[in-house]
Motif scaffolding. Structure first.
Motif, PDB file in Angstrom:
ATOM      1  N   LYS A  91       0.640  -1.366  -0.128  1.00 42.30           N
ATOM      2  CA  LYS A  91       0.321  -0.105  -0.491  1.00 42.30           C
ATOM      3  C   LYS A  91       1.186   1.042   0.094  1.00 42.30           C
ATOM      4  O   LYS A  91       0.257   2.303  -0.730  1.00 42.30           O
ATOM      5  N   ASP A  92       1.842   1.577   0.472  1.00 45.23           N
ATOM      6  CA  ASP A  92       3.195   2.150   0.511  1.00 45.23           C
ATOM      7  C   ASP A  92       3.766   1.776   1.429  1.00 45.23           C
ATOM      8  O   ASP A  92       4.339   0.529   1.958  1.00 45.23           O
ATOM      9  N   HIS A  93       5.563   2.115   1.390  1.00 44.24           N
ATOM     10  CA  HIS A  93       6.940   2.393   1.963  1.00 44.24           C
ATOM     11  C   HIS A  93       7.427   3.168   2.619  1.00 44.24           C
ATOM     12  O   HIS A  93       7.318   4.220   1.913  1.00 44.24           O
ATOM     13  N   LEU A  94       7.640   3.385   3.341  1.00 50.89           N
ATOM     14  CA  LEU A  94       8.584   4.598   4.195  1.00 50.89           C
ATOM     15  C   LEU A  94      10.131   4.688   2.963  1.00 50.89           C
ATOM     16  O   LEU A  94      10.879   3.181   2.438  1.00 50.89           O
ATOM     17  N   GLU A  95       9.928   6.044   2.822  1.00 55.26           N
ATOM     18  CA  GLU A  95      11.520   6.345   2.288  1.00 55.26           C
ATOM     19  C   GLU A  95      12.466   7.267   2.940  1.00 55.26           C
ATOM     20  O   GLU A  95      13.305   7.217   2.370  1.00 55.26           O
ATOM     21  N   PHE A  96      12.091   8.437   3.914  1.00 57.90           N
ATOM     22  CA  PHE A  96      13.203   8.653   4.618  1.00 57.90           C
ATOM     23  C   PHE A  96      12.191   9.287   5.135  1.00 57.90           C
ATOM     24  O   PHE A  96      10.885   9.886   5.925  1.00 57.90           O
ATOM     25  N   VAL A 140       5.668   6.636   0.400  1.00 60.54           N
ATOM     26  CA  VAL A 140       5.742   6.362  -0.976  1.00 60.54           C
ATOM     27  C   VAL A 140       4.062   5.698  -1.645  1.00 60.54           C
ATOM     28  O   VAL A 140       4.275   4.443  -0.982  1.00 60.54           O
ATOM     29  N   LYS A 141       3.485   5.894  -1.486  1.00 59.07           N
ATOM     30  CA  LYS A 141       2.394   5.653  -2.010  1.00 59.07           C
ATOM     31  C   LYS A 141       2.464   4.510  -3.362  1.00 59.07           C
ATOM     32  O   LYS A 141       2.290   5.025  -4.030  1.00 59.07           O
ATOM     33  N   ARG A 142       1.190   3.936  -2.775  1.00 57.84           N
ATOM     34  CA  ARG A 142       0.631   2.518  -4.585  1.00 57.84           C
ATOM     35  C   ARG A 142      -0.070   3.718  -5.380  1.00 57.84           C
ATOM     36  O   ARG A 142      -1.113   4.364  -4.571  1.00 57.84           O
ATOM     37  N   SER A 143       0.010   3.677  -6.502  1.00 58.79           N
ATOM     38  CA  SER A 143      -0.809   4.300  -7.576  1.00 58.79           C
ATOM     39  C   SER A 143      -1.114   4.109  -8.653  1.00 58.79           C
ATOM     40  O   SER A 143      -0.573   3.103  -9.097  1.00 58.79           O
TER      41      SER A 143
END
Length: 171
Positions: free
Chosen positions: A142-147, A159-162
């Protein structure tokens, strides 16, 4: 203006406080790395593009030495390893199907875990300079942490799925 060219104000400024801050980057260091990339077309209708990136940072602060927390934080804000592979498939009827998988290593000093993600694109080129596509980004979660940056008052950047449509006209 007066004859010297300086601007003079006839009114006094209202009461105020002036805060002056000086930020200085007194770090020095070296970065080492390598990026390996290849494009391979095993079949007329299939192209593969693997990429591997390695980055090593060795920073130091001329005043505080290697134990400076800012040095440790800066070194840990870039992934040491990244790996991706893109595939492009030419389908009948001027259709294209692209897949892109990528792995990004952890950012240990700001507590961001490594992640694996995947993008896909189905495109149609009715003529050479027009591309009509549907694109899916970051499809595995669904999303993942990048920073994470507490210094910039940004607690977490996800950053979310799109999924989106795109029309491109080249000229």
């Amino acid at each position: 203006t007066n004859p010297s060219g300086a601007v003079e104000f006839s009114q006094s400024l209202p009461p105020h406080a002036q805060v002056t801050s000086l930020f200085a980057n007194e770090m020095a260091g070296e970065t080492y790395g390598v990026e390996l990339s290849s494009k391979w077309r095993p079949l007329d209708w299939l192209q593969l593009h693997p990429v591997y990136t390695f980055l090593q940072m060795q920073l130091r602060n001329s005043n505080a030495g290697d134990e400076d927390p800012a040095v440790n934080l800066a070194e840990g804000q870039n992934p040491r390893h990244q790996l991706s592979i893109q595939s492009s498939v030419d389908l009948p009827g001027h259709f294209e199907f692209d897949l892109w998988g990528r792995y990004v290593d952890e950012l240990p000093n700001i507590k961001v875990d490594s992640y694996l993600t995947f993008d896909a694109r189905l495109g149609w080129r009715p003529v050479e300079n027009i591309d009509v596509s549907i694109v899916g980004k970051n499809l595995l979660e669904k999303d993942h942490l990048e920073f994470i940056s507490e210094f910039l008052n940004i607690e977490q950047t996800f950053v979310k799925r799109s999924v989106y449509g795109r029309i491109t006209w080249g000229f």
